[in-house]
Design a protein around this motif. Structure first.
Motif, mmCIF file in Angstrom:
data_model
loop_
_atom_site.group_PDB
_atom_site.id
_atom_site.type_symbol
_atom_site.label_atom_id
_atom_site.label_comp_id
_atom_site.label_asym_id
_atom_site.label_seq_id
_atom_site.Cartn_x
_atom_site.Cartn_y
_atom_site.Cartn_z
ATOM 1 N N ASN A 136 58.271 -85.418 39.935
ATOM 2 C CA ASN A 136 58.338 -84.196 40.730
ATOM 3 C C ASN A 136 59.357 -84.409 41.843
ATOM 4 O OD1 ASN A 136 57.062 -85.414 43.048
ATOM 5 N ND2 ASN A 136 55.106 -85.188 42.027
ATOM 6 N N PRO A 137 59.824 -83.340 42.492
ATOM 7 C CA PRO A 137 60.879 -83.485 43.498
ATOM 8 C C PRO A 137 60.391 -84.038 44.831
ATOM 9 C CG PRO A 137 60.243 -81.189 43.292
ATOM 10 C CD PRO A 137 59.493 -81.939 42.228
ATOM 11 N N TYR A 138 59.091 -84.222 44.990
ATOM 12 C CA TYR A 138 58.548 -84.700 46.253
ATOM 13 C C TYR A 138 58.440 -86.213 46.261
ATOM 14 C CZ TYR A 138 57.379 -79.808 46.451
ATOM 15 O OH TYR A 138 57.463 -78.454 46.425
ATOM 16 N N HIS A 139 58.680 -86.794 47.423
ATOM 17 C CA HIS A 139 58.627 -88.245 47.555
ATOM 18 C C HIS A 139 57.787 -88.588 48.776
ATOM 19 C CE1 HIS A 139 59.747 -92.399 47.766
ATOM 20 N NE2 HIS A 139 60.399 -92.237 48.887
ATOM 21 N N ASN A 140 56.709 -89.330 48.551
ATOM 22 C CA ASN A 140 55.836 -89.762 49.637
ATOM 23 C C ASN A 140 55.582 -91.251 49.511
ATOM 24 O OD1 ASN A 140 55.120 -87.119 50.851
ATOM 25 N ND2 ASN A 140 54.288 -86.753 48.811
ATOM 26 N N VAL A 141 55.376 -91.884 50.661
ATOM 27 C CA VAL A 141 55.057 -93.304 50.708
ATOM 28 C C VAL A 141 53.842 -93.483 51.607
ATOM 29 C CG1 VAL A 141 55.858 -95.609 51.364
ATOM 30 C CG2 VAL A 141 57.481 -93.943 50.452
ATOM 31 N N VAL A 142 52.828 -94.192 51.104
ATOM 32 C CA VAL A 142 51.643 -94.525 51.893
ATOM 33 C C VAL A 142 51.461 -96.036 51.785
ATOM 34 C CG1 VAL A 142 49.152 -94.256 52.137
ATOM 35 C CG2 VAL A 142 50.555 -92.305 51.454
ATOM 36 N N ILE A 143 51.381 -96.699 52.935
ATOM 37 C CA ILE A 143 51.146 -98.145 52.967
ATOM 38 C C ILE A 143 49.789 -98.379 53.616
ATOM 39 C CG2 ILE A 143 51.936 -100.385 53.804
ATOM 40 C CD1 ILE A 143 54.773 -99.233 53.834
ATOM 41 N N LYS A 144 48.934 -99.112 52.914
ATOM 42 C CA LYS A 144 47.592 -99.395 53.414
ATOM 43 C C LYS A 144 47.487 -100.881 53.747
ATOM 44 C CE LYS A 144 45.592 -95.754 50.569
ATOM 45 N NZ LYS A 144 44.703 -95.442 49.456
ATOM 46 N N ASP A 145 47.351 -101.176 55.039
ATOM 47 C CA ASP A 145 47.155 -102.548 55.529
ATOM 48 C C ASP A 145 48.210 -103.530 55.024
ATOM 49 O OD1 ASP A 145 44.852 -101.803 56.933
ATOM 50 O OD2 ASP A 145 43.595 -102.140 55.169
ATOM 51 N N ARG A 146 49.418 -103.054 54.755
ATOM 52 C CA ARG A 146 50.517 -103.882 54.233
ATOM 53 C C ARG A 146 50.173 -104.567 52.917
ATOM 54 N NH1 ARG A 146 53.031 -107.867 58.436
ATOM 55 N NH2 ARG A 146 54.424 -108.149 56.682
ATOM 56 N N LYS A 147 49.118 -104.129 52.239
ATOM 57 C CA LYS A 147 48.688 -104.747 50.989
ATOM 58 C C LYS A 147 48.838 -103.835 49.785
ATOM 59 C CE LYS A 147 45.389 -107.713 53.316
ATOM 60 N NZ LYS A 147 43.994 -108.022 53.547
ATOM 61 N N VAL A 148 48.860 -102.525 50.015
ATOM 62 C CA VAL A 148 48.961 -101.556 48.926
ATOM 63 C C VAL A 148 49.964 -100.489 49.338
ATOM 64 C CG1 VAL A 148 47.738 -99.862 47.523
ATOM 65 C CG2 VAL A 148 46.571 -101.949 48.217
ATOM 66 N N MET A 149 50.922 -100.205 48.462
ATOM 67 C CA MET A 149 51.891 -99.143 48.697
ATOM 68 C C MET A 149 51.775 -98.128 47.576
ATOM 69 S SD MET A 149 56.048 -99.278 48.962
ATOM 70 C CE MET A 149 56.089 -99.973 50.589
ATOM 71 N N GLU A 150 51.533 -96.871 47.939
ATOM 72 C CA GLU A 150 51.443 -95.787 46.972
ATOM 73 C C GLU A 150 52.676 -94.911 47.132
ATOM 74 O OE1 GLU A 150 47.764 -93.818 47.812
ATOM 75 O OE2 GLU A 150 46.559 -95.572 47.286
ATOM 76 N N LEU A 151 53.396 -94.678 46.034
ATOM 77 C CA LEU A 151 54.621 -93.890 46.075
ATOM 78 C C LEU A 151 54.541 -92.735 45.097
ATOM 79 C CD1 LEU A 151 55.925 -97.216 45.739
ATOM 80 C CD2 LEU A 151 57.431 -95.885 47.154
ATOM 81 N N THR A 152 55.112 -91.608 45.471
ATOM 82 C CA THR A 152 55.307 -90.489 44.554
ATOM 83 C C THR A 152 56.801 -90.183 44.533
ATOM 84 O OG1 THR A 152 55.021 -88.817 46.278
ATOM 85 C CG2 THR A 152 53.037 -89.511 45.086
ATOM 86 N N GLY A 153 57.226 -89.469 43.507
ATOM 87 C CA GLY A 153 58.632 -89.100 43.400
ATOM 88 C C GLY A 153 59.533 -90.237 42.957
ATOM 89 N N VAL A 154 58.983 -91.201 42.222
ATOM 90 C CA VAL A 154 59.787 -92.314 41.714
ATOM 91 C C VAL A 154 60.415 -91.886 40.396
ATOM 92 C CG1 VAL A 154 59.748 -94.706 40.920
ATOM 93 C CG2 VAL A 154 58.336 -94.018 42.858
ATOM 94 N N LYS A 155 61.738 -91.991 40.313
ATOM 95 C CA LYS A 155 62.452 -91.603 39.100
ATOM 96 C C LYS A 155 62.572 -92.751 38.116
ATOM 97 C CE LYS A 155 65.332 -88.036 41.142
ATOM 98 N NZ LYS A 155 66.710 -87.564 41.304
ATOM 99 N N GLN A 156 62.800 -93.957 38.631
ATOM 100 C CA GLN A 156 62.884 -95.123 37.749
ATOM 101 C C GLN A 156 62.659 -96.388 38.548
ATOM 102 O OE1 GLN A 156 66.623 -95.820 35.815
ATOM 103 N NE2 GLN A 156 67.711 -96.244 37.687
#
Length: 101
Positions: A15-35
Motif C-alpha cells: 500500500n502507499p502508506y509507510h509507518n514504522v513502530v519500534i517497541k523497546d528497541r527489540k521489535v520493529m513493525e513496518l508497513t509500506g515495504v516494497k522489497q
C-alpha cells in the motif's frame, strides 16, 4: 548456523502508506515495504513507499513478512534506522556506497 543473507531481492506489492513502530528497541513493525533487497543478522536494506531504508542492529531476524500488504516485523536489538535514497541506482552496491560518502 545458516547464512540468512538474501541474494535475490524479495519484491512485493504494497500500500502507499509507510509507518514504522519500534517497541523497546527489540521489535520493529513496518508497513509500506516494497522489497527487501538484502538482510543478515546486523542489517536490513529495504525499499519502502518513502525511499530506501537501512536498519542496523544485533541479532536481527525477520519475524513476519506479509507480501500482500507490505508488512514486515524485524526482531533483535535495533541500533539505527536511516533512509538512504529514493533511487536504487544500478544495484545494491551503489546504495551502500552512498551511505559511506
Amino acid at each position: 548456523m545458516e547464512d540468512t543473507t538474501n541474494t535475490n531481492p524479495l519484491r512485493f506489492e504494497t500500500n502507499p502508506y509507510h509507518n514504522v513502530v519500534i517497541k523497546d528497541r527489540k521489535v520493529m513493525e513496518l508497513t509500506g515495504v516494497k522489497q527487501i533487497d538484502s538482510f543478515d543478522s546486523s542489517e536490513f536494506l529495504m525499499e519502502t513507499a518513502q525511499g530506501w531504508m537501512l536498519v542496523q542492529g544485533k541479532d536481527l531476524t525477520l519475524g513476519k513478512l506479509d507480501t500482500e500488504r507490505g508488512d514486515v516485523i524485524i526482531r533483535g536489538l535495533i541500533e539505527s534506522l536511516s533512509y538512504v535514497s529514493n533511487k536504487k541506482g544500478n544495484g545494491k552496491d551503489s546504495v551502500i556506497s552512498k551511505l559511506f560518502k
